[in-house]
Motif scaffolding. Structure first.
Motif, mmCIF file in Angstrom:
data_model
loop_
_atom_site.group_PDB
_atom_site.id
_atom_site.type_symbol
_atom_site.label_atom_id
_atom_site.label_comp_id
_atom_site.label_asym_id
_atom_site.label_seq_id
_atom_site.Cartn_x
_atom_site.Cartn_y
_atom_site.Cartn_z
ATOM 1 N N LYS A 47 0.811 -1.236 0.165
ATOM 2 C CA LYS A 47 0.188 -0.150 0.075
ATOM 3 C C LYS A 47 0.776 1.351 -0.075
ATOM 4 O O LYS A 47 0.486 2.244 -0.690
ATOM 5 N N VAL A 48 2.013 1.128 0.771
ATOM 6 C CA VAL A 48 2.976 2.471 0.737
ATOM 7 C C VAL A 48 3.579 2.431 -0.804
ATOM 8 O O VAL A 48 3.501 3.754 -0.947
ATOM 9 N N ARG A 49 3.731 1.577 -1.326
ATOM 10 C CA ARG A 49 4.518 1.748 -2.725
ATOM 11 C C ARG A 49 3.278 2.305 -3.717
ATOM 12 O O ARG A 49 3.622 3.103 -4.284
ATOM 13 N N ASP A 50 2.104 1.676 -3.430
ATOM 14 C CA ASP A 50 1.031 2.124 -4.402
ATOM 15 C C ASP A 50 0.697 3.474 -4.203
ATOM 16 O O ASP A 50 0.227 4.441 -4.917
ATOM 17 N N ASP A 51 1.059 3.856 -2.944
ATOM 18 C CA ASP A 51 0.669 5.493 -2.552
ATOM 19 C C ASP A 51 1.680 6.339 -2.889
ATOM 20 O O ASP A 51 1.706 7.602 -2.704
ATOM 21 N N LYS A 52 2.856 5.893 -3.194
ATOM 22 C CA LYS A 52 3.881 6.607 -3.793
ATOM 23 C C LYS A 52 4.659 7.507 -2.885
ATOM 24 O O LYS A 52 4.710 8.853 -2.906
ATOM 25 N N ILE A 53 4.786 7.028 -1.363
ATOM 26 C CA ILE A 53 5.289 7.708 -0.502
ATOM 27 C C ILE A 53 6.950 7.698 -0.569
ATOM 28 O O ILE A 53 7.420 6.677 -0.734
ATOM 29 N N ASP A 54 7.445 8.882 -0.329
ATOM 30 C CA ASP A 54 8.891 8.944 -0.323
ATOM 31 C C ASP A 54 9.381 9.979 0.685
ATOM 32 O O ASP A 54 8.693 10.406 1.152
ATOM 33 N N GLY A 55 10.773 9.939 0.739
ATOM 34 C CA GLY A 55 11.361 10.709 1.407
ATOM 35 C C GLY A 55 11.279 12.332 1.051
ATOM 36 O O GLY A 55 10.692 12.523 -0.018
ATOM 37 N N PHE A 56 12.009 13.307 2.062
ATOM 38 C CA PHE A 56 11.797 14.687 1.661
ATOM 39 C C PHE A 56 13.048 15.414 2.398
ATOM 40 O O PHE A 56 13.378 14.761 3.454
ATOM 41 N N ASN A 57 13.575 16.229 1.438
ATOM 42 C CA ASN A 57 14.984 16.885 2.291
ATOM 43 C C ASN A 57 16.079 15.756 2.380
ATOM 44 O O ASN A 57 16.385 15.209 1.282
ATOM 45 N N HIS A 58 16.609 15.578 3.326
ATOM 46 C CA HIS A 58 17.708 14.566 3.428
ATOM 47 C C HIS A 58 17.199 13.210 4.160
ATOM 48 O O HIS A 58 18.131 12.503 4.398
ATOM 49 N N THR A 59 15.866 13.057 4.312
ATOM 50 C CA THR A 59 15.495 11.819 4.913
ATOM 51 C C THR A 59 15.033 10.818 3.723
ATOM 52 O O THR A 59 14.458 11.063 2.919
ATOM 53 N N GLU A 60 15.629 9.671 4.212
ATOM 54 C CA GLU A 60 15.248 8.356 3.309
ATOM 55 C C GLU A 60 14.147 7.902 3.734
ATOM 56 O O GLU A 60 13.965 7.640 5.072
ATOM 57 N N TRP A 96 2.529 16.284 -9.319
ATOM 58 C CA TRP A 96 2.339 15.128 -8.638
ATOM 59 C C TRP A 96 1.101 14.372 -8.632
ATOM 60 O O TRP A 96 0.062 15.205 -8.499
ATOM 61 N N ASP A 97 1.041 13.293 -8.619
ATOM 62 C CA ASP A 97 -0.120 12.526 -8.175
ATOM 63 C C ASP A 97 -0.005 11.380 -6.667
ATOM 64 O O ASP A 97 -0.620 10.619 -6.806
ATOM 65 N N LYS A 98 0.915 12.155 -5.850
ATOM 66 C CA LYS A 98 1.095 11.641 -4.667
ATOM 67 C C LYS A 98 -0.121 11.480 -3.847
ATOM 68 O O LYS A 98 -0.792 12.549 -3.788
ATOM 69 N N ASN A 99 -0.398 10.431 -3.052
ATOM 70 C CA ASN A 99 -1.905 10.484 -2.343
ATOM 71 C C ASN A 99 -1.183 11.229 -1.020
ATOM 72 O O ASN A 99 -2.084 11.623 -0.370
ATOM 73 N N ILE A 100 -0.180 10.749 -0.598
ATOM 74 C CA ILE A 100 0.398 11.247 0.685
ATOM 75 C C ILE A 100 1.818 12.052 0.347
ATOM 76 O O ILE A 100 2.590 11.448 -0.126
ATOM 77 N N VAL A 101 1.887 13.089 1.015
ATOM 78 C CA VAL A 101 3.117 14.004 0.818
ATOM 79 C C VAL A 101 3.977 13.659 2.214
ATOM 80 O O VAL A 101 3.443 13.449 3.286
ATOM 81 N N PRO A 102 5.166 13.898 2.307
ATOM 82 C CA PRO A 102 6.065 13.798 3.407
ATOM 83 C C PRO A 102 5.391 14.958 4.490
ATOM 84 O O PRO A 102 5.153 15.779 3.967
ATOM 85 N N LYS A 103 5.766 14.314 6.000
ATOM 86 C CA LYS A 103 5.428 15.247 7.016
ATOM 87 C C LYS A 103 6.386 16.470 6.792
ATOM 88 O O LYS A 103 5.528 17.627 7.220
ATOM 89 N N SER A 104 7.442 16.483 6.429
ATOM 90 C CA SER A 104 8.140 17.642 6.542
ATOM 91 C C SER A 104 7.556 18.873 5.510
ATOM 92 O O SER A 104 7.733 19.758 5.775
ATOM 93 N N LEU A 105 7.343 18.474 4.419
ATOM 94 C CA LEU A 105 6.567 19.266 3.270
ATOM 95 C C LEU A 105 5.412 19.995 3.874
ATOM 96 O O LEU A 105 5.319 21.126 3.807
ATOM 97 N N VAL A 106 4.667 19.050 4.712
ATOM 98 C CA VAL A 106 3.432 19.576 5.324
ATOM 99 C C VAL A 106 3.886 20.472 6.363
ATOM 100 O O VAL A 106 3.174 21.330 6.613
ATOM 101 N N GLY A 107 5.009 20.219 6.994
ATOM 102 C CA GLY A 107 5.508 21.218 8.211
ATOM 103 C C GLY A 107 5.502 22.717 7.706
ATOM 104 O O GLY A 107 5.130 23.487 7.832
#
Length: 524
Positions: free
Chosen positions: A188-201, A480-491
């Motif tokens: 599900k994580v792969r399907d939702d295309k979640i990835d890192g942001f800035n320097h976080t893997e 983007w077609d990401k369902n979920i964006v990284p928390k840091s970008l949301v911040g």
């Protein structure tokens, strides 16, 4: 079932529910888990209406209390359509600390307090032997760790037994070693295309583990510290798994599931006392030795939450702890910073004892120097804060983001039952209501504290919606077609939204520039 508030936010198995399921099934009690992230609510409603279940429970939350009550109502409606009498239960932090409201809603019959495995197992065993005489609540009278209303309206509260080290280890070590469908979540994580942001893997194959009983800190806004003491109505020392136990759990999940990352979801993994610091040093040493010997892959990573004070000893940096963690593969750690205002650190809403913003900077710089990415947890709209303090906090956070840190931001300070400030008084609280359609009972739900400052008071209720607009604009601009964006970008988007609402256009432009620089890979 899970609370719906986490849907699409934390794509990971609900470890507490799986631990409960494992415990029940060892006692030959059949149990299913409905996780709204991966399961169909409709299929479970159908099964309830067909009489498949005797007990239906939810791990409820205060953050999404209204939606949780709506969900329970749908399941009660389904249960009414069956010939079977179902009993509805709730558990977890919120149920333990706010039991009266959940019971008064009419959607929950019994609250199970604290670590509820023994209590729920005993209840279900008796239920399976039809020891009810038609009244399910009669069983609860004989069990410790429950709260319910009798038919005459009298509240019955039976506190949980004191949690021992042996029992905690049984639940958090022995009982966690059983089938959990990680593959479904990781796909599900792969399907939702979640990835890192800035320097976080971002590592898809990540396992969450809990290794301590509750939070040892006394932050004013947080209820985690109260969960265990309140459930057993006594002082509760912090209980933790040993370094060796945590290491064994890591090996187990690598061997069984192919885990490549581990998130220790404890509020403070190093715990902060001498025993906790020794534990993280010993654990790190075990991991380093295992990687050097080839027992586990060198690319396995670890993530945890910690506190600034964990990395200081008499105001001196604990370089040995930071270096040990980095050598073991701790690539980042979450830090409850909350604010970069020394005045607000002493606020009853924050109550960060024994640390200053200068300590913050010392530790953040030390972590970055050794290659550990700090994830800075912040709160917007602290009730006794000023606009200037808010702007300063956001600018300092942006300074550290450009240095390589990440952020996670709360758009308002929640009124959490069980937190020290919940009944503080003197501050307005934004509320919402929920009405039971069968009884007419109306529940007033405390949501968040309203700041005293007029400007912050004006905008605090609009920040979340404005943040979503900022994120949507970024998605459109970036295609983007990401369902979920990284928390840091949301911040950072929350910072932009806050600055815009405060008419601080220069700050909003500065924060927007930082997001663009990160996305254009101009910050390295």
């Amino acid at each position: 079932m899970t609370s719906k508030c986490w849907v699409g936010f934390n794509l990971a198995p609900p470890i507490g529910l799986y631990r409960l399921k494992n415990y029940l099934e060892k006692n030959e009690l059949k149990c299913d888990i409905l996780d709204f992230d991966i399961d169909s609510e409709q299929s479970y409603l159908q099964r309830v209406s067909e009489g498949d279940y005797d007990v239906i429970g939810m791990s409820v939350t205060h953050l999404n209390m209204k939606d949780d009550l709506d969900t329970l109502l749908r399941f009660r409606d389904a249960a009414r359509r069956s010939a079977k009498k179902c009993i509805f239960i709730a558990g977890g932090h919120e149920a333990t600390l706010n039991y009266k409201q959940w019971l008064e809603s009419g959607m929950v019959d019994i609250i199970f307090l604290g670590f509820a495995e023994d209590a729920l197992s005993a209840f279900c065993v008796k239920l399976s032997f039809n020891e009810t005489n038609g009244n399910h609540l009669e069983i609860a009278h004989e069990i410790a760790g429950v709260v319910f209303y009798k038919s005459d309206g009298k509240l019955v509260y039976k506190s949980s037994p004191r949690l021992t080290s042996e029992k905690f280890r049984q639940l958090s070590f022995n009982n966690i070693k059983s089938a959990i469908p990680y593959d479904k979540y990781w796909q599900k994580v792969r399907d939702d295309k979640i990835d890192g942001f800035n320097h976080t893997e971002f590592i898809v194959e990540t396992v969450r583990l809990y290794t301590s009983s509750h939070c040892p800190r006394k932050c004013g806004f947080c209820s985690s510290q109260s969960f265990l003491p309140e459930s057993q109505k006594s002082v509760a020392p912090i209980l933790m798994l040993s370094a060796e136990d945590v290491y064994e759990l890591v090996l187990y999940h690598i061997d069984k599931y192919g885990a490549r990352g581990f998130l220790f979801s404890d509020d403070d993994f190093p715990v902060g006392n001498r025993e906790g610091i020794v534990r993280i040093l010993n654990f790190s040493k075990l991991i380093v030795n295992a990687k050097n010997s080839g027992r586990i892959p060198k690319e396995v990573k670890f993530f945890c939450q910690s506190r600034i004070a964990d990395f200081l000893d008499q105001k001196n940096v604990r370089w040995n702890v930071i270096e040990a963690m980095k050598n073991a593969g701790f690539d980042n750690t979450g830090l409850g910073i909350e604010t970069f205002s020394d005045k607000l650190l002493k606020s009853p809403f924050i109550n960060k004892i024994g640390v200053t913003t200068n300590d913050y900077r010392i530790v953040l710089d030390a972590l970055l120097e050794k290659g550990i990415i700090p994830i800075i947890f912040l709160i917007v709209g602290i009730p006794d804060g000023t606009v200037e303090e808010q702007i300063e906090t956001m600018y300092v956070a942006m300074e550290y983001i450009r240095k390589g840190a990440d952020v996670s931001v709360l758009a308002r300070l929640r009124a959490n039952p069980g937190s020290p400030v919940y009944s503080l008084g003197g501050y307005d609280i934004s509320t919402t209501t929920w009405k039971n359609p069968y009884t007419g009972t109306e529940i007033v739900i405390n949501d968040y504290f309203i700041p005293k400052n007029e400007e912050l008071s004006r905008i605090v209720g609009m920040i979340q919606e404005t943040t979503e607009s900022v994120i949507n604009n970024i998605k459109i601009q970036r295609g983007w077609d990401k369902n979920i964006v990284p928390k840091s970008l949301v911040g950072i988007a929350t910072f932009i939204a806050t600055a815009k609402l405060l008419h601080r256009d220069a700050a909003a432009n500065d924060f927007t520039r930082t997001i663009n620089d990160i996305l254009d890979e101009k910050i390295h």
